[in-house]
Write an enzyme that holds these catalytic residues in place. Structure first.
Site, PDB file in Angstrom:
ATOM      1  N   GLY A  38       1.084  -1.342  -0.084  1.00 44.65           N
ATOM      2  CA  GLY A  38      -0.058  -0.058  -0.216  1.00 44.65           C
ATOM      3  C   GLY A  38       0.980   1.143   0.006  1.00 44.65           C
ATOM      4  N   LYS A  39       0.712   2.342  -0.830  1.00 45.50           N
ATOM      5  CA  LYS A  39       1.307   3.532  -0.978  1.00 45.50           C
ATOM      6  C   LYS A  39       1.559   4.211   0.279  1.00 45.50           C
ATOM      7  CE  LYS A  39       0.763   4.086  -5.887  1.00 45.50           C
ATOM      8  NZ  LYS A  39       1.959   3.568  -5.954  1.00 45.50           N
ATOM      9  N   GLU A 136      -4.693   6.707  -2.971  1.00 43.65           N
ATOM     10  CA  GLU A 136      -5.287   5.389  -2.716  1.00 43.65           C
ATOM     11  C   GLU A 136      -6.288   5.343  -1.580  1.00 43.65           C
ATOM     12  OE1 GLU A 136      -2.363   2.611  -2.282  1.00 43.65           O
ATOM     13  OE2 GLU A 136      -1.945   2.482  -4.416  1.00 43.65           O
ATOM     14  N   GLY A 213      12.197   6.883 -12.768  1.00 43.43           N
ATOM     15  CA  GLY A 213      12.504   5.448 -12.767  1.00 43.43           C
ATOM     16  C   GLY A 213      14.105   5.584 -12.651  1.00 43.43           C
ATOM     17  N   THR A 239       8.601  -2.503  -7.395  1.00 40.39           N
ATOM     18  CA  THR A 239       7.302  -2.361  -6.761  1.00 40.39           C
ATOM     19  C   THR A 239       7.714  -1.495  -5.283  1.00 40.39           C
ATOM     20  OG1 THR A 239       6.415  -4.203  -7.339  1.00 40.39           O
ATOM     21  CG2 THR A 239       5.178  -2.867  -5.752  1.00 40.39           C
ATOM     22  N   GLY A 242       9.133   4.364  -5.813  1.00 41.82           N
ATOM     23  CA  GLY A 242       8.665   5.653  -5.383  1.00 41.82           C
ATOM     24  C   GLY A 242       8.223   6.034  -4.139  1.00 41.82           C
ATOM     25  N   ASP A 243       7.757   4.780  -3.422  1.00 50.54           N
ATOM     26  CA  ASP A 243       7.286   4.931  -1.857  1.00 50.54           C
ATOM     27  C   ASP A 243       8.572   5.200  -1.332  1.00 50.54           C
ATOM     28  OD1 ASP A 243       4.711   4.783  -2.789  1.00 50.54           O
ATOM     29  OD2 ASP A 243       4.760   2.589  -2.244  1.00 50.54           O
ATOM     30  N   SER A 282      11.251  -4.469   1.174  1.00 55.49           N
ATOM     31  CA  SER A 282      12.431  -4.099   0.328  1.00 55.49           C
ATOM     32  C   SER A 282      13.208  -2.749   0.872  1.00 55.49           C
ATOM     33  CB  SER A 282      12.145  -4.037  -1.000  1.00 55.49           C
ATOM     34  OG  SER A 282      11.203  -2.744  -1.507  1.00 55.49           O
TER      35      SER A 282
HETATM   36  P1  ATP Z   1       6.549   2.610  -8.097  1.00 51.81           P
HETATM   37  O1  ATP Z   1       5.358   3.195  -8.635  1.00 51.81           O
HETATM   38  O2  ATP Z   1       7.125   1.413  -8.837  1.00 51.81           O
HETATM   39  O3  ATP Z   1       6.690   2.729  -6.491  1.00 51.81           O
HETATM   40  P2  ATP Z   1       7.360   5.255  -9.199  1.00 51.81           P
HETATM   41  O4  ATP Z   1       6.919   5.191 -10.656  1.00 51.81           O
HETATM   42  O5  ATP Z   1       6.624   6.035  -8.247  1.00 51.81           O
HETATM   43  O6  ATP Z   1       7.576   3.714  -8.623  1.00 51.81           O
HETATM   44  P3  ATP Z   1      10.112   5.591  -9.959  1.00 51.81           P
HETATM   45  O7  ATP Z   1      10.113   6.944 -11.018  1.00 51.81           O
HETATM   46  O8  ATP Z   1      10.006   4.310 -11.011  1.00 51.81           O
HETATM   47  O9  ATP Z   1       8.788   5.833  -9.103  1.00 51.81           O
HETATM   48  O10 ATP Z   1      11.510   5.679  -9.183  1.00 51.81           O
HETATM   49  C1  ATP Z   1      11.716   6.351  -8.047  1.00 51.81           C
HETATM   50  C2  ATP Z   1      13.104   6.118  -7.860  1.00 51.81           C
HETATM   51  O11 ATP Z   1      13.649   5.060  -7.467  1.00 51.81           O
HETATM   52  C3  ATP Z   1      13.990   6.964  -8.890  1.00 51.81           C
HETATM   53  O12 ATP Z   1      14.095   8.243  -9.011  1.00 51.81           O
HETATM   54  C4  ATP Z   1      15.238   6.221  -8.717  1.00 51.81           C
HETATM   55  O13 ATP Z   1      15.960   6.997  -7.794  1.00 51.81           O
HETATM   56  C5  ATP Z   1      14.836   4.837  -8.101  1.00 51.81           C
HETATM   57  N1  ATP Z   1      14.627   3.822  -9.147  1.00 51.81           N
HETATM   58  C6  ATP Z   1      13.641   3.440  -9.756  1.00 51.81           C
HETATM   59  N2  ATP Z   1      13.985   2.204 -11.060  1.00 51.81           N
HETATM   60  C7  ATP Z   1      15.261   2.117 -10.521  1.00 51.81           C
HETATM   61  C8  ATP Z   1      16.189   1.462 -11.102  1.00 51.81           C
HETATM   62  N3  ATP Z   1      16.128   0.355 -12.186  1.00 51.81           N
HETATM   63  N4  ATP Z   1      17.541   1.382 -10.772  1.00 51.81           N
HETATM   64  C9  ATP Z   1      17.700   2.255  -9.807  1.00 51.81           C
HETATM   65  N5  ATP Z   1      17.223   3.184  -9.200  1.00 51.81           N
HETATM   66  C10 ATP Z   1      15.819   3.192  -9.527  1.00 51.81           C
HETATM   67  O1  RIB Z   2       3.521   1.714  -4.804  1.00 51.32           O
HETATM   68  C1  RIB Z   2       3.684   0.329  -4.477  1.00 51.32           C
HETATM   69  C2  RIB Z   2       2.051   0.090  -3.883  1.00 51.32           C
HETATM   70  O2  RIB Z   2       1.185   0.245  -4.775  1.00 51.32           O
HETATM   71  C3  RIB Z   2       2.101  -1.454  -3.410  1.00 51.32           C
HETATM   72  O3  RIB Z   2       2.260  -1.682  -2.272  1.00 51.32           O
HETATM   73  C4  RIB Z   2       0.574  -1.618  -3.681  1.00 51.32           C
HETATM   74  O4  RIB Z   2      -0.123  -2.051  -2.735  1.00 51.32           O
HETATM   75  C5  RIB Z   2      -0.115  -0.501  -4.559  1.00 51.32           C
HETATM   76  O5  RIB Z   2      -0.538   0.218  -3.660  1.00 51.32           O
END
Ligand code: ATP
Ligand code: RIB
Length: 298
Positions: A38-39, A136, A213, A239, A242-243, A282
């Site tokens: 969950g975010k 969410e 990313g 996964t 971003g959080d 993680s």
């Molecule tokens: P999610 O929704 O999966 O939690 P998000 O889309 O909100 O992710 P991202 O922009 O994918 O967030 O990633 C957040 C941060 O995590 C990036 O700014 C980077 O620092 C790190 N990160 C993401 N993917 C990678 C990767 N493949 N290798 C190293 N660092 C990464």
């Molecule tokens: O950002 C990752 C999260 O998005 C997961 O843990 C899932 O529960 C969804 O809310």
């Protein structure tokens, strides 16, 4: 200075698959694991592991003790998490061998927050504290307005991006953290610089963080625009990246650290998170992140 996070709590059912199942297809998963997620929960875990003082508010069902217990063990105050006669939120997550994911959410109890319970949690805050929100849960727009009215600094992660974002008046926000998809949804732009410029034009008083990313992240507070490269990692499961980034960066900002230092630590934390399975499990502890930064500086 504390951080009140009104956030989702999900049980993540994570299926390891060769490729994402498509419409009309049947795919057999290689493996099933259940993790805390969950975010909202993930961001509270990241904030606490980064050293922040966190009060989590939200709702779970009768089987939600695994989630509240997990938060409690991380040092999060869960006294404002309600147990309702509703199903606990859950996510069905497919993860491919390259670590990519796709997520189906069931909000359940996460969208059953009442104004009465929310007011009681807000009463635990003082002006200058941070209020953290994601998209969410319910009442997000109302909470942002209440937070601003009470002198709290409101941080918002507009994820996942959907029509409900229209309920939020972004003028109440001090900080907004979003990825490229959410940034495009908010501004109509697709290129990182144009997204940040568009956001700045619309909401001149709000700091912005755009994550990209594996390409890194950008920060813009109207006075400075910073770029933080991602720290290379062998991605096992992205996964919660971003959080992790959001929690670590907000903890640094709330502690009064310069944004550049917070961005670097957030990138190091997210890099460790993508190299491990699951969302909440993680998220690295502060000592692990500092150790990884020390190794990089050698
Ligand atoms: P999610 O929704 O999966 O939690 P998000 O889309 O909100 O992710 P991202 O922009 O994918 O967030 O990633 C957040 C941060 O995590 C990036 O700014 C980077 O620092 C790190 N990160 C993401 N993917 C990678 C990767 N493949 N290798 C190293 N660092 C990464
Ligand atoms: O950002 C990752 C999260 O998005 C997961 O843990 C899932 O529960 C969804 O809310």
């Amino acid at each position: 200075m504390k951080i009140l996070n009104f956030g989702s709590l999900n049980l993540d059912r994570v299926y390891t698959v060769a490729h994402f199942v498509q419409g009309g297809e049947t795919e057999t998963a290689d493996r099933l694991e259940t993790h805390c997620g969950g975010k909202g929960l993930n961001q509270s875990v990241a904030l606490a592991r980064a050293g922040g003082r966190v009060l989590h508010a939200g709702c779970v069902g009768p089987d939600g003790e695994a989630l509240t217990g997990y938060l409690r063990d991380c040092g999060v105050d869960v006294s404002r998490v309600q147990v309702l006669d509703q199903p606990t939120g859950h996510a069905v997550i497919q993860v491919t061998p390259s670590g990519q994911n796709c997520i189906l959410l069931f909000a359940g109890a996460n969208r059953c927050l009442t104004r009465e319970a929310a007011r009681s949690a807000l009463d635990a805050c003082e002006p200058g504290d941070w209020l953290l929100l994601q998209n969410e849960t319910n009442l997000t727009g109302w909470l942002a307005a209440q937070g601003a009215e009470r002198g709290l600094k409101v941080a918002f992660n507009p994820s996942p991006a959907d029509e409900r974002l229209k309920e939020v008046d972004f003028r109440h926000l001090s900080l907004c953290l979003f990825n490229e998809i959410e940034g495009a949804f908010l501004t109509g732009e697709t290129q990182p610089e144009a997204i940040l410029d568009g956001f700045r034009r619309r909401y001149p008083a709000c700091g912005a963080v755009l994550t990209l990313g594996g390409e890194g992240a950008c920060y813009d507070d109207g006075e400075q625009r910073l770029y933080q490269p991602a720290i290379p990692a062998l991605a096992v499961d992205t996964t919660g990246a971003g959080d992790t980034f959001t929690g670590y960066l907000l903890a640094a900002i709330a502690a009064g650290e310069p944004p550049a230092a917070g961005l670097r630590r957030a990138a190091a934390a997210a890099s460790l998170a993508v190299s491990r399975k699951g969302a909440a499990p993680s998220i690295p502890r502060r000592e692990e992140v500092e150790e990884s930064l020390r190794r990089m500086n050698k």
